[in-house]
Design a protein around this motif. Structure first.
Motif, short mmCIF file in Angstrom:
data_model
loop_
_atom_site.label_atom_id
_atom_site.label_comp_id
_atom_site.label_asym_id
_atom_site.label_seq_id
_atom_site.Cartn_x
_atom_site.Cartn_y
_atom_site.Cartn_z
N THR A 1 0.69 -1.35 0.33
CA THR A 1 0.15 -0.16 0.00
C THR A 1 1.12 1.03 -0.02
N MET A 2 1.99 1.25 1.05
CA MET A 2 2.71 2.30 0.81
C MET A 2 3.45 2.36 -0.07
N TRP B 1 3.76 5.66 -4.52
CA TRP B 1 3.71 6.00 -5.80
C TRP B 1 2.60 7.60 -6.61
N PHE B 2 1.30 7.59 -5.96
CA PHE B 2 0.11 7.91 -6.58
C PHE B 2 0.53 9.83 -5.42
N ILE B 3 0.86 9.83 -4.64
CA ILE B 3 1.04 10.80 -3.52
C ILE B 3 1.94 11.66 -4.59
N HIS B 4 3.11 10.68 -4.18
CA HIS B 4 4.71 11.38 -4.95
C HIS B 4 4.22 12.47 -6.54
N LYS B 5 3.61 11.83 -6.44
CA LYS B 5 3.58 12.46 -8.43
C LYS B 5 2.57 13.18 -8.53
N TYR B 6 1.32 12.69 -7.91
CA TYR B 6 0.17 13.53 -8.04
C TYR B 6 -0.20 14.79 -6.64
N ILE B 7 0.93 14.72 -5.50
CA ILE B 7 0.28 15.28 -4.34
C ILE B 7 1.60 16.18 -3.91
N MET B 8 2.31 15.61 -4.24
CA MET B 8 4.05 15.84 -4.08
C MET B 8 4.70 17.45 -5.40
N HIS B 9 4.67 15.74 -6.32
CA HIS B 9 4.56 17.48 -7.63
C HIS B 9 3.65 17.87 -7.68
N GLY B 10 2.69 18.17 -7.70
CA GLY B 10 1.43 18.13 -7.25
C GLY B 10 1.03 20.44 -6.32
N PRO B 11 -0.24 19.98 -5.39
CA PRO B 11 -0.77 21.19 -4.70
C PRO B 11 0.78 20.81 -3.61
N SER C 1 5.50 -0.04 8.79
CA SER C 1 6.98 0.62 9.55
C SER C 1 8.43 -0.13 8.12
N LEU C 2 7.84 -1.22 7.84
CA LEU C 2 9.12 -1.83 7.52
C LEU C 2 9.41 -1.54 5.96
N TYR C 3 8.30 -0.92 5.52
CA TYR C 3 8.33 0.40 4.09
C TYR C 3 9.25 1.33 4.39
N GLY C 4 9.17 1.90 5.76
CA GLY C 4 9.78 3.24 5.72
C GLY C 4 10.99 3.13 6.30
N LEU C 5 11.53 1.75 7.05
CA LEU C 5 13.19 1.70 7.21
C LEU C 5 13.41 1.43 6.01
#
Ligand SMILES: [Zn+2]
Ligand SMILES: [Zn+2]
Length: 149
Positions: free
Chosen positions: A14-15, A20-30, A82-86
């Protein structure tokens, strides 16, 4: 037990996909103003972009707390996140951006591929026109010909 492993995997994947979605459309967006500190980083150790790590870390801790008593899916998804984050911190911050200078650039194999993909992501300092928004799952082309370089 199989359920636990399944939910850990769900949390992890899920992360990567929502990331991917958040990075593409939100972080490289608003929210580009926050994320751009990662693309234009010049001095100092921390970036405003680190807020995103805190946010995801907060979500993981919350899930772990909520599911702690019954060890339900929330607990295991929290562990997965958490494992993803690490792993993200290890690969993205230490290996790729060398915030801690432990490792040399990987020469081949899976790590070299995601290294290349993330460098392609950083080939622009602008909001638009960037590529390769995932970290662990990237287009296959980045895994080709690693040995020739
Ligand atoms: Zn970016
Ligand atoms: Zn980066």
């Amino acid at each position: 037990m199989i359920n636990a492993l399944l939910f850990i995997l769900v949390g992890f994947l899920t992360m990567e996909f929502s990331g991917w979605f958040i990075h593409k459309y939100i972080m490289h967006g608003p929210l580009w103003n926050i994320h751009k500190t990662h693309h234009t980083h010049t001095k100092g150790y921390f970036e405003l972009n680190d807020l995103f790590s805190l946010l995801f870390g907060g979500i993981a801790i919350l899930l772990i707390f909520l599911g702690m008593e019954t060890l339900d899916f929330r607990f295991w998804m929290g562990i997965g996140i958490s494992l993803y984050g690490l792993s993200y911190f290890f690969l993205h911050d230490i290996l790729i951006h060398r915030r801690v200078k432990f490792f040399k650039k990987p020469k081949n194999g899976y790590l070299a591929g995601i290294f290349k993909a993330h460098q392609a992501h950083h080939s622009t300092r602008k909001r638009d026109g960037s590529v390769a928004f995932g970290l662990f799952i990237v287009p296959f082309k980045y895994f080709k010909n690693n040995r020739d370089e």
